[in-house]
Write a protein that holds these residues in place. Structure first.
Motif, PDB file in Angstrom:
ATOM      1  N   ARG A 201       1.538   6.063  -6.765  1.00 46.45           N
ATOM      2  CA  ARG A 201       0.409   6.884  -7.203  1.00 46.45           C
ATOM      3  C   ARG A 201       0.702   8.364  -6.970  1.00 46.45           C
ATOM      4  O   ARG A 201       0.372   9.212  -7.804  1.00 46.45           O
ATOM      5  CB  ARG A 201      -0.853   6.460  -6.438  1.00 46.45           C
ATOM      6  CG  ARG A 201      -2.120   7.157  -6.929  1.00 46.45           C
ATOM      7  CD  ARG A 201      -3.336   6.566  -6.263  1.00 46.45           C
ATOM      8  NE  ARG A 201      -3.280   6.748  -4.827  1.00 46.45           N
ATOM      9  CZ  ARG A 201      -4.193   6.291  -3.980  1.00 46.45           C
ATOM     10  NH1 ARG A 201      -5.228   5.625  -4.440  1.00 46.45           N
ATOM     11  NH2 ARG A 201      -4.074   6.485  -2.682  1.00 46.45           N
TER      12      ARG A 201
ATOM     13  N   HIS B  92       2.372   1.472  -3.358  1.00 47.65           N
ATOM     14  CA  HIS B  92       1.301   1.886  -4.270  1.00 47.65           C
ATOM     15  C   HIS B  92       0.959   3.361  -4.072  1.00 47.65           C
ATOM     16  O   HIS B  92       0.758   4.106  -5.045  1.00 47.65           O
ATOM     17  CB  HIS B  92       0.065   1.025  -4.031  1.00 47.65           C
ATOM     18  CG  HIS B  92      -1.091   1.377  -4.913  1.00 47.65           C
ATOM     19  ND1 HIS B  92      -1.099   1.141  -6.268  1.00 47.65           N
ATOM     20  CD2 HIS B  92      -2.287   1.970  -4.626  1.00 47.65           C
ATOM     21  CE1 HIS B  92      -2.237   1.564  -6.784  1.00 47.65           C
ATOM     22  NE2 HIS B  92      -2.970   2.067  -5.805  1.00 47.65           N
TER      23      HIS B  92
ATOM     24  N   ARG C  44       0.835  -1.203   0.000  1.00 47.36           N
ATOM     25  CA  ARG C  44       0.000   0.000   0.000  1.00 47.36           C
ATOM     26  C   ARG C  44       0.870   1.253   0.000  1.00 47.36           C
ATOM     27  O   ARG C  44       0.569   2.233  -0.683  1.00 47.36           O
ATOM     28  CB  ARG C  44      -0.910   0.002   1.224  1.00 47.36           C
ATOM     29  CG  ARG C  44      -2.001  -1.058   1.201  1.00 47.36           C
ATOM     30  CD  ARG C  44      -3.105  -0.725   0.238  1.00 47.36           C
ATOM     31  NE  ARG C  44      -3.800   0.481   0.638  1.00 47.36           N
ATOM     32  CZ  ARG C  44      -4.746   1.055  -0.084  1.00 47.36           C
ATOM     33  NH1 ARG C  44      -5.086   0.527  -1.249  1.00 47.36           N
ATOM     34  NH2 ARG C  44      -5.348   2.161   0.328  1.00 47.36           N
TER      35      ARG C  44
END
Length: 600
Positions: free
Chosen positions: A423, A419, A416
């Protein structure tokens, strides 16, 4: 004393079951046949059928749990405790594999029954309650519910807990009625009678004694209505209890009491003579008869009854040392009352030998109990160890699971986080790209605005230049006009000095016409050739004078020699000579037309 003990025994023997859940029809039929044999008091045949049924390979775990449980119950009833324990272990083993709660509950019932035989009341209660808990939401096995509740009733009866006794015996009554099990109802009524009799002995209330008798009478009536559905042992005990009521509690005259008691004892004797009931019940039958003989002071008859009892017991072939000891002890007491010391000594000696045999028999039974308890404790310890190992493995699995979950959570967090960073990076790059694009767009727009502004400035400069040139042209034209007007005024002045008006009028008229034509032609030059005069100066190889520009303008306006001469008030020859000089200033050959050159 005999009656209460035998009543409890018959209750335990009556824990049969004819309706099972999740069993094949063949197994249900087998269990129903076992119930019939049990009612007829034929335990050996019951065991033979059970052994044959257990050997069938198609049996399921549920069916084997039932079959082994019934086998354990039968072995327990005939005091074969080791075999009962072995069958119980098998029942419990298959109960663990069983699919239904009913199969698990029947194993707890067998365990509770064996614990009752071992005298472990606490364990009886625990096992029975576990079985009832499994059957709590099920109505498929009412006989099993009845049996478990009856076991609990027996426990609380021994503990003297009247409230619990009443609760569980009423539950037994409920399930027996729902199942239409008349043999179970007989046992329930006998149990209720015993409960009210115990209350009477404590409170001495006649209503309690009447209730006790009433329930015994109900049991007797049920046998009269459904004789084939009620076991001989249950019926014999009912009759003995009724006879004992007349012997101990009835207030009727002795002959009437004796008559009624012997009436019920006659039914018991009939069942005992056909060997449908256990032989040791003869002790109760002849004990009551002997008691009435003693009350009648007929000691010889009392003695004969007791000797007849010994004879009936001997015919059965089994050993009933405890019952025989009780009978010979009473015989010794009667002989002492008769002052027959020899007989009393004989009876007492026999009683002491029987007591020794009873002790030996009890020792053997106790050895069985100890061995069963040892095996049970050993099994419990093994189960406890297995449970601890299972618990340890479970905790170990939880630990490993927790570690795995922690690692998974860490991986998820890292994923996460990665990510999110990815992102964020992509989003930041996209925003930077958007900002760059917007900056480029703003720069392009600014550049376009600058270019447009520069173009506008150039256009304004060009416009200003055009206006300046236009003003120069207008100034040139105006200067030409002013010069022409000045010349005209000089001519008018000369004419005025000559005092002749006619030439002046003619001159003014021509001047007006020329002025109009000149203004029109001047506008055409400014509209069509705004750079005319600047280009003339650029084309000339010699500097042009204002007069030269004037001639060029007139020629460009397509004025002929005569018109130019009139405007300039010169001779036509002078105009032609001036044209020649202009060609020289422009460097034109002789054959080049000046007017055509100026038009281009």
């Amino acid at each position: 004393m005999y009656l209460k003990n035998f009543f409890i025994l018959i209750s335990i023997l009556s824990l049969g079951s004819t309706i099972q859940a999740q069993l094949r029809p063949a197994i249900q039929q087998t269990l129903e046949s076992l119930e019939t044999l049990r009612i007829r008091n034929r335990p050996k045949e019951v065991l033979n059928i059970l052994e044959k049924s257990i050997e069938k390979k198609e049996n399921t775990a549920d069916e084997l749990a039932y079959l082994y449980a019934h086998q354990s119950l039968v072995y327990g009833n005939i005091d074969s405790l080791l075999l009962s324990k072995k069958s119980l272990d098998n029942s419990q083993r298959f109960a663990q594999e069983a699919k239904t709660e009913e199969a698990k509950a029947i194993a707890f019932r067998a365990e509770a029954a064996l614990n009752r035989q071992l005298g472990l009341s606490d364990e009886v209660a625990k096992s029975a309650l576990k079985g009832l808990q499994l059957l709590e939401k099920s109505d498929k096995d009412l006989p099993n519910k009845y049996a478990l509740n009856y076991l609990l009733y027996g426990v609380y009866s021994r503990w003297g807990d009247d409230g619990k006794m009443n609760h569980y015996i009423r539950k037994c009554e409920q399930y027996a009625l729902q199942d239409s099990n008349y043999n179970a109802l007989v046992n329930v009524n006998n149990g209720l009678s015993s409960m009210f009799q115990a209350r009477y002995e404590k409170q001495q209330q006649q209503a309690l004694l009447d209730s006790s008798f009433s329930y015994l009478q109900k049991s007797f009536d049920l046998h009269q209505q459904y004789p084939s559905d009620i076991s001989a042992n249950s019926f014999v005990i009912t009759c003995i209890n009724l006879a004992n009521f007349y012997f101990e509690f009835s207030k009727d005259p002795l002959p009437e009491r004796r008559k009624q008691a012997f009436h019920y004892l006659g039914f018991a004797e009939k069942e005992l003579k056909t060997n449908h009931a256990d032989a040791d019940y003869w002790v109760n039958v002849f004990g009551i008869k002997s008691g009435f003989a003693v009350q009648e002071n007929n000691l010889s008859l009392a003695e004969r009854y007791l000797l007849q009892c010994i004879s009936q017991i001997k015919q059965d072939g089994n050993n009933f040392y405890r019952s025989e000891y009780t009978v010979f002890k009473q015989l010794s007491d009667i002989a002492n009352k008769k002052n027959d010391l020899r007989a009393a000594l004989h009876y007492q000696t026999t009683a002491e030998q029987l007591l020794k045999n009873t002790f030996d028999q009890q020792q053997i039974f106790n050895a069985q109990k100890l061995e069963v308890q040892y095996e049970s404790e050993k099994k419990n310890q093994q189960l406890k160890l297995l449970s601890q190992q299972s618990e340890f493995r479970k905790k170990q699995n939880y630990l490993y699971g927790g570690i795995a979950l922690a690692l998974l959570a860490g991986l998820c967090f890292m994923f996460r986080s990665y990510h999110f960073k990815l992102r964020y990076s992509i989003e930041r790059e996209r925003k930077l790209q958007q900002e760059n694009e917007e900056t480029e767009k703003r720069a392009a727009i600014q550049l376009q605005l600058d270019q447009e502004e520069q173009a506008r400035l150039r256009a304004e400069q060009e416009l200003l230049e055009l206006k300046r040139k236009q003003l120069e042209k207008e100034a040139l034209v105006n200067s030409l006009m002013i010069e022409h007007k000045n010349e005209t005024l000089q001519q008018i002045k000369k004419q005025l000095s000559a005092d002749d008006a006619t030439p002046i009028k003619k001159l003014l008229k021509e001047e007006m016409l020329l002025s109009a034509d000149f203004e029109d032609i001047t506008k055409r030059i400014q509209q069509l050739h705004p750079d005319f005069f600047s280009q003339l100066s650029a084309k000339a190889i010699k500097k042009l004078t204002p007069l030269d520009l004037k001639y060029c303008a007139y020629l460009h306006l397509q004025m002929n020699t005569t018109q130019i001469a009139q405007v300039l008030h010169v001779e036509q020859h002078s105009v032609r000579m001036f044209k020649y000089r202009l060609k020289q200033k422009f460097g034109l050959d002789k054959d080049v037309d000046l007017e055509e050159f100026l038009r281009r």
